[in-house]
Design a protein around this motif. Structure first.
Motif, PDB file in Angstrom:
ATOM      1  N   ASN A  97     -18.600  23.358 -23.862  1.00  0.00           N
ATOM      2  CA  ASN A  97     -18.042  24.688 -24.154  1.00  0.00           C
ATOM      3  C   ASN A  97     -16.802  24.466 -25.010  1.00  0.00           C
ATOM      4  OD1 ASN A  97     -17.379  27.356 -24.261  1.00  0.00           O
ATOM      5  ND2 ASN A  97     -16.567  27.480 -22.183  1.00  0.00           N
ATOM      6  N   LEU A  98     -16.974  24.536 -26.316  1.00  0.00           N
ATOM      7  CA  LEU A  98     -15.869  24.268 -27.245  1.00  0.00           C
ATOM      8  C   LEU A  98     -15.015  25.517 -27.405  1.00  0.00           C
ATOM      9  CD1 LEU A  98     -17.754  22.231 -29.990  1.00  0.00           C
ATOM     10  CD2 LEU A  98     -16.505  21.397 -27.993  1.00  0.00           C
ATOM     11  N   VAL A  99     -13.700  25.353 -27.123  1.00  0.00           N
ATOM     12  CA  VAL A  99     -12.738  26.470 -27.208  1.00  0.00           C
ATOM     13  C   VAL A  99     -11.617  26.039 -28.151  1.00  0.00           C
ATOM     14  CG1 VAL A  99     -11.149  27.961 -25.953  1.00  0.00           C
ATOM     15  CG2 VAL A  99     -13.286  27.225 -24.869  1.00  0.00           C
ATOM     16  N   ALA A 100     -11.315  26.888 -29.109  1.00  0.00           N
ATOM     17  CA  ALA A 100     -10.228  26.611 -30.068  1.00  0.00           C
ATOM     18  C   ALA A 100      -8.904  27.122 -29.494  1.00  0.00           C
ATOM     19  CB  ALA A 100     -10.510  27.276 -31.416  1.00  0.00           C
ATOM     20  N   GLN A 108     -14.212  22.644 -22.808  1.00  0.00           N
ATOM     21  CA  GLN A 108     -14.028  23.161 -21.447  1.00  0.00           C
ATOM     22  C   GLN A 108     -15.390  23.385 -20.773  1.00  0.00           C
ATOM     23  OE1 GLN A 108     -11.599  26.669 -21.595  1.00  0.00           O
ATOM     24  NE2 GLN A 108      -9.779  25.561 -22.341  1.00  0.00           N
ATOM     25  N   GLY A 109     -16.296  22.451 -20.994  1.00  0.00           N
ATOM     26  CA  GLY A 109     -17.619  22.560 -20.392  1.00  0.00           C
ATOM     27  C   GLY A 109     -17.622  22.173 -18.921  1.00  0.00           C
ATOM     28  N   CYS A 110     -18.764  22.180 -18.311  1.00  0.00           N
ATOM     29  CA  CYS A 110     -18.910  21.851 -16.888  1.00  0.00           C
ATOM     30  C   CYS A 110     -20.245  21.137 -16.682  1.00  0.00           C
ATOM     31  CB  CYS A 110     -18.830  23.109 -16.029  1.00  0.00           C
ATOM     32  SG  CYS A 110     -20.119  24.307 -16.393  1.00  0.00           S
ATOM     33  N   MET A 111     -20.364  20.552 -15.495  1.00  0.00           N
ATOM     34  CA  MET A 111     -21.594  19.851 -15.130  1.00  0.00           C
ATOM     35  C   MET A 111     -22.589  20.858 -14.546  1.00  0.00           C
ATOM     36  SD  MET A 111     -20.883  16.779 -16.045  1.00  0.00           S
ATOM     37  CE  MET A 111     -22.222  15.888 -15.279  1.00  0.00           C
ATOM     38  N   VAL A 112     -23.870  20.790 -14.985  1.00  0.00           N
ATOM     39  CA  VAL A 112     -24.934  21.691 -14.533  1.00  0.00           C
ATOM     40  C   VAL A 112     -26.001  20.845 -13.842  1.00  0.00           C
ATOM     41  CG1 VAL A 112     -26.653  23.376 -15.260  1.00  0.00           C
ATOM     42  CG2 VAL A 112     -24.442  23.273 -16.413  1.00  0.00           C
ATOM     43  N   ASN A 113     -26.441  21.299 -12.673  1.00  0.00           N
ATOM     44  CA  ASN A 113     -27.447  20.570 -11.897  1.00  0.00           C
ATOM     45  C   ASN A 113     -28.847  20.931 -12.401  1.00  0.00           C
ATOM     46  OD1 ASN A 113     -25.475  19.443 -10.320  1.00  0.00           O
ATOM     47  ND2 ASN A 113     -25.477  21.135  -8.855  1.00  0.00           N
ATOM     48  N   ALA A 142     -24.850  17.167  -1.864  1.00  0.00           N
ATOM     49  CA  ALA A 142     -24.634  16.289  -3.029  1.00  0.00           C
ATOM     50  C   ALA A 142     -23.158  16.385  -3.451  1.00  0.00           C
ATOM     51  CB  ALA A 142     -25.546  16.702  -4.181  1.00  0.00           C
ATOM     52  N   TYR A 143     -22.777  15.459  -4.279  1.00  0.00           N
ATOM     53  CA  TYR A 143     -21.385  15.391  -4.731  1.00  0.00           C
ATOM     54  C   TYR A 143     -21.333  15.639  -6.231  1.00  0.00           C
ATOM     55  CZ  TYR A 143     -20.268  13.441  -0.168  1.00  0.00           C
ATOM     56  OH  TYR A 143     -20.117  13.250   1.164  1.00  0.00           O
ATOM     57  N   ARG A 144     -20.388  16.512  -6.603  1.00  0.00           N
ATOM     58  CA  ARG A 144     -20.193  16.871  -8.004  1.00  0.00           C
ATOM     59  C   ARG A 144     -18.826  16.355  -8.472  1.00  0.00           C
ATOM     60  NH1 ARG A 144     -20.005  23.099  -9.080  1.00  0.00           N
ATOM     61  NH2 ARG A 144     -18.041  22.782  -7.933  1.00  0.00           N
ATOM     62  N   MET A 145     -18.839  15.743  -9.644  1.00  0.00           N
ATOM     63  CA  MET A 145     -17.597  15.184 -10.194  1.00  0.00           C
ATOM     64  C   MET A 145     -16.819  16.295 -10.907  1.00  0.00           C
ATOM     65  SD  MET A 145     -17.765  12.074  -9.304  1.00  0.00           S
ATOM     66  CE  MET A 145     -16.406  11.441 -10.226  1.00  0.00           C
ATOM     67  N   GLU A 146     -15.567  16.471 -10.495  1.00  0.00           N
ATOM     68  CA  GLU A 146     -14.669  17.443 -11.119  1.00  0.00           C
ATOM     69  C   GLU A 146     -13.434  16.725 -11.628  1.00  0.00           C
ATOM     70  OE1 GLU A 146     -13.646  20.636  -8.595  1.00  0.00           O
ATOM     71  OE2 GLU A 146     -15.645  21.553  -8.582  1.00  0.00           O
ATOM     72  N   GLN A 147     -12.964  17.189 -12.798  1.00  0.00           N
ATOM     73  CA  GLN A 147     -11.764  16.610 -13.409  1.00  0.00           C
ATOM     74  C   GLN A 147     -10.581  17.548 -13.224  1.00  0.00           C
ATOM     75  OE1 GLN A 147     -12.593  15.748 -17.474  1.00  0.00           O
ATOM     76  NE2 GLN A 147     -13.973  14.019 -17.019  1.00  0.00           N
ATOM     77  N   GLU A 148      -9.478  16.973 -12.810  1.00  0.00           N
ATOM     78  CA  GLU A 148      -8.252  17.742 -12.561  1.00  0.00           C
ATOM     79  C   GLU A 148      -7.105  17.096 -13.323  1.00  0.00           C
ATOM     80  OE1 GLU A 148      -5.395  19.148  -8.808  1.00  0.00           O
ATOM     81  OE2 GLU A 148      -7.205  17.960  -8.475  1.00  0.00           O
TER      82      GLU A 148
END
Length: 386
Positions: free
Chosen positions: A237-240, A175-180, A49-55
């Motif tokens: 994931n909220l980071v100050a 700074q969250g991420c995608m979870v399958n 499968a393909y996961r979308m990542e932001q750079e």
């Protein structure tokens, strides 16, 4: 759920005929009977499968900034100053004086004398004569003169300067991420028909932009074997973070500048002026007057009498009187001064501008695919010959 119900119906339709077969039909020549049992076997398969990542990519951008630059210029300030100019002139003053002039006249005083005896006597006669006496005196005359006085004072000059101030600002970054998430489905038959397709994201290979596929009905082929569907869910994931922010704040600057101020000071001066005063003085004089006494004899006596006559003669006198005149003359002066001038200068700077790029990353995982297997189980029965 509809696909799951269709797959379950097909599986039951395939199993029911086998269960309804009489056991005698399944017996072999020896008379051994078997029972058919369906079991589900899970096969492991590798699925990609393909996961979308932001750079984040930083681009070099040329930015033009307008920066204030302070310069000092030399200028000329023109002002007018009043200056006193004293001039002394002489003017003629004409005045009239009455001067007495005494003249002796001969008058005919012939008279008739009755005399018997002629006697001549002299008697004194006193009279008062007024004489003019000229006296010169000095009197003090006071006058006020305005004199300029130049003073240097310190004057406050207030200017406003824009100075940069850097403050830290709290900024919340996700700074969250995608979870399958894996969802298991039952086996389904192969069919082609109108199927609902949910919304999905695809990557344009030409521009690299993320395209959103709208949900809707489409014609598609349903795979016969059940498969695991992976659904990606964003986990926040909220980071100050502390971000520096630079702002230009106005600040008032006070400078002490020397300034020349001219003021007029009143000064009292005294001078002596000569004054001529004419006063009248009474003077007593004595003169001898001849007196002739006649007796009773009448005769004509010729007589010439001298008589003094006082006449006032008018004389015009001219005298020179000094006159002092003060005039104010305006004079233009030029004074060099320094002036601070603010100019806006453009500066070219290279700034890194962030840009977010989405890309697909292949992810390989193992999926257990269910498969139905029919097995023959022998049934223990007594032998037919026995």
């Amino acid at each position: 759920m509809k696909a799951y119900r269709d797959a379950l119906a097909v599986a039951l339709a395939a199993v029911v005929p086998l269960a309804s077969t009489p056991q005698a039909a399944l017996a072999n020549c020896c008379g051994e009977t078997f029972r058919l049992e369906c079991q589900t076997v899970y096969d492991e398969q590798q699925v990609t499968a393909y996961r979308m990542e932001q750079e984040t990519v930083y681009d070099q951008v040329q930015v033009t900034r307008r920066v204030p630059v302070w310069e000092t210029e030399q200028r000329e300030r023109r002002f007018i100053v009043s200056k006193p100019v004293t001039e002394t002139t002489t003017r003629e003053e004409r005045f009239t004086v009455q001067r007495p002039v005494y003249e002796t006249q001969v008058r005919d005083a012939s008279y008739d004398v009755v005399r018997t005896v002629a006697e001549t006597s002299t008697r004194e006669e006193r009279f008062v004569v007024q004489k003019q006496v000229m006296e010169t005196s000095e009197r003090e005359e006071q006058f006020t003169v305005m004199r300029p006085v130049v003073e240097t004072i310190q004057q406050e000059r207030r200017t406003t300067v824009m100075r940069p101030v850097t403050t830290m600002t709290t900024q919340v970054v996700d700074q969250g991420c995608m979870v399958n998430q894996v969802t298991m489905f039952q086996p389904a038959p192969t069919r082609r028909g109108l199927t609902w397709m949910p919304a999905s994201q695809t990557l344009d290979p030409v521009t690299g932009a993320v395209l959103v596929q709208r949900p809707g009905f489409t014609w598609a082929t349903v795979t016969p074997a059940p498969q695991a569907v992976v659904q990606q869910v964003w986990r926040p994931n909220l980071v100050a973070q502390q971000v520096p922010v630079t702002t230009l704040c106005p600040q008032e600057v006070v400078e002490q500048v020397p300034v020349q101020v001219q003021r007029q000071v009143a000064e009292t001066c005294t001078r002596k002026v000569p004054v001529q005063v004419c006063r009248i003085v009474n003077e007593e004089q004595v003169r001898q007057v001849p007196v002739t006494t006649y007796k009773q004899v009448v005769e004509r006596v010729p007589k010439q009498v001298e008589v003094k006559v006082c006449k006032m003669v008018t004389e015009e006198h001219v005298r020179q009187v000094p006159v002092t005149t003060c005039k104010w003359v305006q004079e233009e002066r030029v004074e060099p001064i320094q002036v601070r001038v603010c100019k806006i200068v453009e500066q070219q700077e290279t700034v890194q501008q962030p840009r977010v790029v989405c890309k697909k990353v292949p992810v390989t995982y193992t999926v257990r695919v269910p498969r139905t297997v029919v097995m023959k189980v022998p049934i223990e029965q007594p032998c037919c010959g026995g």
